[in-house]
Motif scaffolding. Sequence first.
Motif: not given
Length: 230
Positions: A157-168
């Motif tokens: 789930a963390i990898a998924r949250a990072l896939v769009n390169s968010p800053r937040l």
Amino acid sequence: MQDNHFIVQTESLTKEYGDGTSVRALDSVSLSIAQGEFLAILGPSGSGKSTLLNLIGTLDAASSGQIIMDGTDLSTLRGDALADFRRAKIGFIFQLFNLVPTLNALENVTLPLLPYQRGLKFNLKKRARELLEEVGLEKRLDHLPGQLSGGEQQRVAIARALVNSPRLILADEPTGNLDRKTGSEIMQLLTRLNRDDGLTLIMVTHDNAVASQADRTVSMRDGRVEEQTD
Ligand SMILES: Nc1ncnc2c1ncn2[C@@H]1O[C@H](COP(=O)(O)OP(=O)(O)O)[C@@H](O)[C@H]1O
Ligand SMILES: [Mg+2]
């Protein structure tokens, strides 16, 4: 009230659910979160923590008040523009992981960007593989969520949250469903993203030990926010 030092500013943010017997879940919350800050939000069940996170995450709309994110008033965005903004800026992590049970780890990570794959300047599968490697799951790419431990599911789930390169990154009790040891491993991963990669982290937690790792902690009670001063 705009200030580039802040990634998120809420001003008198209020959320009422229902009508007639309405519940004021959020009561005039004004809160500023700095770029790169790790903010922990503590408070008893029902105090409005998830409501605040969902509003900041653009998953729900306020009844009144304002949210400014990276200089944009969220109330000016609708439909596709809101979805595009969310995808550009925000990654979400939930207590119950919220993975799609019929998709393997790699597919779960690619999922948020799958509809936009053709417009991407990078190879989506390759990026998902790299992120899963970064969270220590390079040997679990084709495992389904049901074949993974809770800690492994949260890593996906963390990898998924990072896939769009968010800053937040918005995390709603990300260790709430994990044992203490696994929870602290997940916390190490999240604090590394904050300290080393400069991601802003807003985390709801019940756990004082988790909150103590944050730069700043606020407490919620009955929809209101109080700053902690210890
Ligand atoms: N979709 C909803 N409809 C009606 N009431 C809701 C809804 N979501 C939350 N609430 C109410 O709003 C208050 C705050 O809820 P929530 O933000 O989930 O609290 P927390 O995350 O701190 O436990 C609670 O009284 C809850 O029952
Ligand atoms: Mg909650």
